[in-house]
Design an enzyme around this catalytic site. Structure first.
Site, PDB file in Angstrom:
ATOM      1  N   ASN A  36      25.591  33.722  29.582  1.00 21.87           N
ATOM      2  CA  ASN A  36      26.443  34.908  29.429  1.00 21.87           C
ATOM      3  C   ASN A  36      27.895  34.496  29.658  1.00 21.87           C
ATOM      4  O   ASN A  36      28.610  35.073  30.465  1.00 21.87           O
ATOM      5  CB  ASN A  36      26.011  36.007  30.397  1.00 21.87           C
ATOM      6  CG  ASN A  36      26.649  37.348  30.062  1.00 21.87           C
ATOM      7  OD1 ASN A  36      26.996  37.617  28.908  1.00 21.87           O
ATOM      8  ND2 ASN A  36      26.811  38.186  31.063  1.00 21.87           N
ATOM      9  N   HIS A  83      31.870  33.296  29.565  1.00 21.37           N
ATOM     10  CA  HIS A  83      33.175  33.910  29.321  1.00 21.37           C
ATOM     11  C   HIS A  83      34.238  32.821  29.431  1.00 21.37           C
ATOM     12  O   HIS A  83      33.921  31.636  29.624  1.00 21.37           O
ATOM     13  CB  HIS A  83      33.426  35.062  30.294  1.00 21.37           C
ATOM     14  CG  HIS A  83      33.236  34.699  31.740  1.00 21.37           C
ATOM     15  ND1 HIS A  83      34.060  33.825  32.418  1.00 21.37           N
ATOM     16  CD2 HIS A  83      32.294  35.092  32.644  1.00 21.37           C
ATOM     17  CE1 HIS A  83      33.667  33.698  33.663  1.00 21.37           C
ATOM     18  NE2 HIS A  83      32.581  34.448  33.832  1.00 21.37           N
ATOM     19  N   ALA A  84      35.498  33.228  29.343  1.00 27.96           N
ATOM     20  CA  ALA A  84      36.582  32.240  29.322  1.00 27.96           C
ATOM     21  C   ALA A  84      36.640  31.402  30.592  1.00 27.96           C
ATOM     22  O   ALA A  84      37.090  30.258  30.569  1.00 27.96           O
ATOM     23  CB  ALA A  84      37.921  32.947  29.094  1.00 27.96           C
ATOM     24  N   GLY A  85      36.190  31.958  31.713  1.00 24.22           N
ATOM     25  CA  GLY A  85      36.159  31.181  32.940  1.00 24.22           C
ATOM     26  C   GLY A  85      35.222  29.992  32.835  1.00 24.22           C
ATOM     27  O   GLY A  85      35.558  28.873  33.238  1.00 24.22           O
ATOM     28  N   HIS A  86      34.025  30.215  32.275  1.00 20.40           N
ATOM     29  CA  HIS A  86      33.095  29.112  32.067  1.00 20.40           C
ATOM     30  C   HIS A  86      33.697  28.061  31.126  1.00 20.40           C
ATOM     31  O   HIS A  86      33.547  26.852  31.352  1.00 20.40           O
ATOM     32  CB  HIS A  86      31.788  29.619  31.443  1.00 20.40           C
ATOM     33  CG  HIS A  86      30.989  30.523  32.331  1.00 20.40           C
ATOM     34  ND1 HIS A  86      30.864  31.865  32.086  1.00 20.40           N
ATOM     35  CD2 HIS A  86      30.257  30.259  33.445  1.00 20.40           C
ATOM     36  CE1 HIS A  86      30.097  32.394  33.010  1.00 20.40           C
ATOM     37  NE2 HIS A  86      29.718  31.460  33.856  1.00 20.40           N
ATOM     38  N   GLN A 126      17.647  32.563  43.234  1.00 19.30           N
ATOM     39  CA  GLN A 126      18.848  33.038  43.912  1.00 19.30           C
ATOM     40  C   GLN A 126      19.057  34.542  43.786  1.00 19.30           C
ATOM     41  O   GLN A 126      20.092  35.057  44.205  1.00 19.30           O
ATOM     42  CB  GLN A 126      20.085  32.282  43.420  1.00 19.30           C
ATOM     43  CG  GLN A 126      20.487  32.555  41.973  1.00 19.30           C
ATOM     44  CD  GLN A 126      21.491  31.534  41.480  1.00 19.30           C
ATOM     45  OE1 GLN A 126      21.180  30.350  41.328  1.00 19.30           O
ATOM     46  NE2 GLN A 126      22.719  31.969  41.234  1.00 19.30           N
ATOM     47  N   GLN A 166      36.030  27.934  41.461  1.00 23.84           N
ATOM     48  CA  GLN A 166      36.446  28.329  42.799  1.00 23.84           C
ATOM     49  C   GLN A 166      36.262  29.819  43.053  1.00 23.84           C
ATOM     50  O   GLN A 166      36.375  30.255  44.208  1.00 23.84           O
ATOM     51  CB  GLN A 166      37.906  27.942  43.027  1.00 23.84           C
ATOM     52  CG  GLN A 166      38.134  26.445  43.145  1.00 23.84           C
ATOM     53  CD  GLN A 166      39.578  26.077  43.376  1.00 23.84           C
ATOM     54  OE1 GLN A 166      40.477  26.901  43.240  1.00 23.84           O
ATOM     55  NE2 GLN A 166      39.825  24.820  43.703  1.00 23.84           N
ATOM     56  N   GLN A 196      30.046  29.200  47.660  1.00 22.55           N
ATOM     57  CA  GLN A 196      29.076  28.383  46.942  1.00 22.55           C
ATOM     58  C   GLN A 196      29.605  26.967  46.723  1.00 22.55           C
ATOM     59  O   GLN A 196      28.872  25.982  46.894  1.00 22.55           O
ATOM     60  CB  GLN A 196      28.754  29.023  45.598  1.00 22.55           C
ATOM     61  CG  GLN A 196      27.865  28.176  44.695  1.00 22.55           C
ATOM     62  CD  GLN A 196      27.551  28.867  43.390  1.00 22.55           C
ATOM     63  OE1 GLN A 196      26.674  29.717  43.328  1.00 22.55           O
ATOM     64  NE2 GLN A 196      28.278  28.526  42.335  1.00 22.55           N
ATOM     65  N   VAL A 205      39.744  31.810  36.754  1.00 19.03           N
ATOM     66  CA  VAL A 205      40.429  32.339  35.564  1.00 19.03           C
ATOM     67  C   VAL A 205      40.452  33.857  35.669  1.00 19.03           C
ATOM     68  O   VAL A 205      39.432  34.486  35.988  1.00 19.03           O
ATOM     69  CB  VAL A 205      39.722  31.888  34.275  1.00 19.03           C
ATOM     70  CG1 VAL A 205      40.388  32.510  33.054  1.00 19.03           C
ATOM     71  CG2 VAL A 205      39.733  30.366  34.181  1.00 19.03           C
TER      72      VAL A 205
END
Length: 286
Positions: free
Chosen positions: A35, A37-40, A64, A152, A157, A180
């Site tokens: 799923n 997004h730009a952060g990934h 988890q 981050q 985690q 991001v």
């Protein structure tokens, strides 16, 4: 192997993954639950900076999720995810089934130290970090990376994984990549997709509360408890249900003393709160 020279491969079995990597340099690894997004995608770009083939895993890890959480509803969007990854230079997408990664019930688990894993996220999601460490350890054994990149945004985690790698003497460098954010400051998250239109507008209040908390980090005319209570009340008054809004030392995520606040101890403001049915987390170093 390079995303610029060869088509990206989507691999579903461990045997095929090992065969694909057999004659390659040790890869750079980005573990995800999909799923994307730009952060990934920013993590993938960071991975490319470290050389070697880039492997991205897509696996929704049952271990988890607590019984009442959204494991069954968590979006599985493999085709879309692959379409996003290929132009970023990803070489291999490792997308195992649950039966492939857990052919037997996973009775051997990695339990991180309670001093780190049972506070903040671990307090509100008991067993969460055991599930995270177990799947990450298993994925590390599958991929055998030289470098692994984590965001981050999941601050605690990242610390848990770094500690696991260090204590097990794993030959892996764990890299933390910056959070991001959307233009309005909201940290990108797969769970942002659960927000309705009005909730999405309201969601920036979490990062705003953390900025206010961070702003007061060095002002010891207010106690830590007072600062945190003010941040908590600011969100509750807007209809949120906070789990925690807190200032902690970056080194161990324990509360700083007033002397440490004045002396410039590196701190981080961390928050987790529910907006409607959606739980959001964020952090801001200060």
């Amino acid at each position: 192997m390079s995303g610029e020279e060869f088509p990206m491969r989507v691999i579903h079995t461990l045997a095929e993954l090992r065969a694909a990597l057999a004659d390659q340099p040790r890869p750079v690894f980005v573990p995800t639950m999909g799923n994307l997004h730009a952060g990934h995608l920013s993590l993938v770009r960071e991975a490319r900076r470290h050389g070697g083939p880039v492997v991205v895993s897509i696996f929704v890890n049952r271990l988890q999720f607590l019984p009442h959480e959204d494991f069954d509803q968590y979006p599985r969007t493999l085709e879309r995810d692959c379409a996003l990854l290929e132009p970023e230079g990803c070489d291999i997408v490792f997308a195992p089934s649950e039966r492939e990664l857990y052919p037997q019930p996973q009775s051997y688990k990695v339990a991180p130290p309670p001093a780190l894993a049972d506070l903040l996220e671990g307090h509100f999601r008991p067993g969460f970090f055991t599930g995270v460490c177990t799947v990450v350890m298993k994925l590390f054994q599958c991929v055998q990376p030289s470098v692994a990149v984590f965001g981050q945004k999941d601050y605690q985690q990242l610390q848990v994984i770094q500690g696991m790698v260090e204590q097990f003497a794993m030959p892996i460098r764990v890299v933390g990549a910056p959070t991001v954010r959307a233009e309005d400051g909201l940290a990108l998250s797969s769970r942002n997709g659960y927000l309705g239109a009005q909730e999405r507008e309201e969601a920036i209040a979490l990062s705003t509360a953390l900025r206010e908390l961070a702003h007061g980090a060095r002002d010891v005319t207010q106690s830590l408890a007072e600062l945190e209570a003010a941040a908590d009340q600011a969100l509750r008054s807007r209809g949120w249900a906070p789990d925690y809004l807190t200032l902690r030392r970056r080194s161990d995520l324990l509360p700083p003393t007033d002397a440490q606040r004045v002396a410039g101890e590196p701190l981080v403001a961390l928050g987790a709160a529910r907006l409607g049915a959606t739980r959001l987390i964020d952090n801001l170093e200060c």
